[in-house]
Design an enzyme around this catalytic site. Structure first.
Site, short mmCIF file in Angstrom:
data_model
loop_
_atom_site.label_atom_id
_atom_site.label_comp_id
_atom_site.label_asym_id
_atom_site.label_seq_id
_atom_site.Cartn_x
_atom_site.Cartn_y
_atom_site.Cartn_z
N ARG A 1 -2.20 -5.78 -8.24
CA ARG A 1 -0.82 -6.84 -7.62
C ARG A 1 -0.79 -7.77 -8.80
NH1 ARG A 1 -3.87 -8.42 -2.31
NH2 ARG A 1 -5.92 -8.68 -4.38
N LYS B 1 -18.75 -5.67 7.96
CA LYS B 1 -17.09 -6.47 8.12
C LYS B 1 -16.19 -6.24 9.44
CE LYS B 1 -12.69 -6.63 4.65
NZ LYS B 1 -12.46 -6.06 4.06
N HIS C 1 1.14 -1.15 0.04
CA HIS C 1 0.10 -0.04 -0.03
C HIS C 1 0.32 1.44 -0.54
CE1 HIS C 1 -3.03 -2.95 2.21
NE2 HIS C 1 -3.70 -1.99 1.45
N SER D 1 -3.65 -7.57 2.98
CA SER D 1 -3.20 -7.60 4.58
C SER D 1 -3.97 -8.89 5.03
CB SER D 1 -4.09 -6.15 4.75
OG SER D 1 -4.09 -5.10 4.08
O1 LIG Z 1 -4.16 -5.99 0.85
C1 LIG Z 1 -5.28 -6.28 0.35
O2 LIG Z 1 -6.52 -6.44 -0.08
C2 LIG Z 1 -4.86 -5.43 -1.72
C3 LIG Z 1 -5.87 -5.47 -2.12
C4 LIG Z 1 -5.89 -5.09 -3.51
C5 LIG Z 1 -4.59 -4.28 -3.70
N1 LIG Z 1 -4.34 -3.30 -4.82
N2 LIG Z 1 -2.90 -3.15 -4.96
C6 LIG Z 1 -2.79 -3.16 -3.21
BR1 LIG Z 1 -1.17 -3.00 -2.55
C7 LIG Z 1 -3.22 -3.63 -2.81
C8 LIG Z 1 -3.73 -4.61 -1.31
#
Ligand SMILES: O=C(O)c1ccc2[nH]nc(Br)c2c1
Length: 160
Positions: free
Chosen positions: A90, A41, A17, A127
């Site tokens: 990602r 959530k 992030h 995360s």
């Molecule tokens: O931590 C996540 O759930 C999550 C989700 C979607 C994500 N896109 N880019 C990043 Br860095 C990212 C992180």
């Protein structure tokens, strides 16, 4: 003045992030990191804790501020004169959902979404995965800013 938003749950924020936020901060006059409030959530950290942690780790960028919001992201953009949504991608698996959201948000408001490929160093990061690994004693020290790692370890210790 161009303002962008980096929306997310940030439960907690990871180095992935932070990579996206720091790169967005170089492209826009102002970047708002918007922590999603979702009453349905269960999260490990409260909205207040997540915004506090993000403020600590984004203080290095003077043009980044942290906020929280609930409801439609496009309403938040309209109310805060935000012209672009910045999302990290990602892997290909992120694209389908993010494309659908981007097209809906543009349809609703004309706000565009800019996709930023994540640093390959962090393309496996989520995360939820970091929390799972840390819960079972795995070493996630290279995946989180030190202050967030500390808070995560404290919170997990409380729950044992
Ligand atoms: O931590 C996540 O759930 C999550 C989700 C979607 C994500 N896109 N880019 C990043 Br860095 C990212 C992180």
């Amino acid at each position: 003045m161009t303002r962008a938003v980096c929306p997310g749950s940030y439960d907690p924020a990871t180095n992935g992030h932070l990579d996206i936020i720091g790169r967005a901060a170089k492209l826009f006059d102002e970047v708002v990191v918007a922590v999603l409030i979702n009453k349905n959530k269960r999260t490990l950290f409260s909205v207040e804790e997540r915004t506090e942690m993000l403020r600590e780790v984004t203080a290095q960028w003077p043009n980044v501020r942290v906020d929280s919001w609930h409801g439609l992201l496009v309403d938040y953009c309209r109310e805060n004169d935000i012209k672009a949504i910045v999302k990290g991608l990602r892997a290909v698996s992120d694209y389908d959902y993010e494309l659908q959201m981007a097209q809906m948000n543009h349809q609703l408001s004309g706000v565009d979404t800019l996709f930023m490929p994540t640093n390959p160093l962090y393309s496996f990061l989520a995360s939820s995965l970091v929390k799972d690994v840390a819960t079972y004693g795995g070493d996630v020290s290279s995946l989180l800013p030190p202050s967030i790692l500390h808070r995560l370890n404290l919170r997990l210790a409380e729950r044992r």
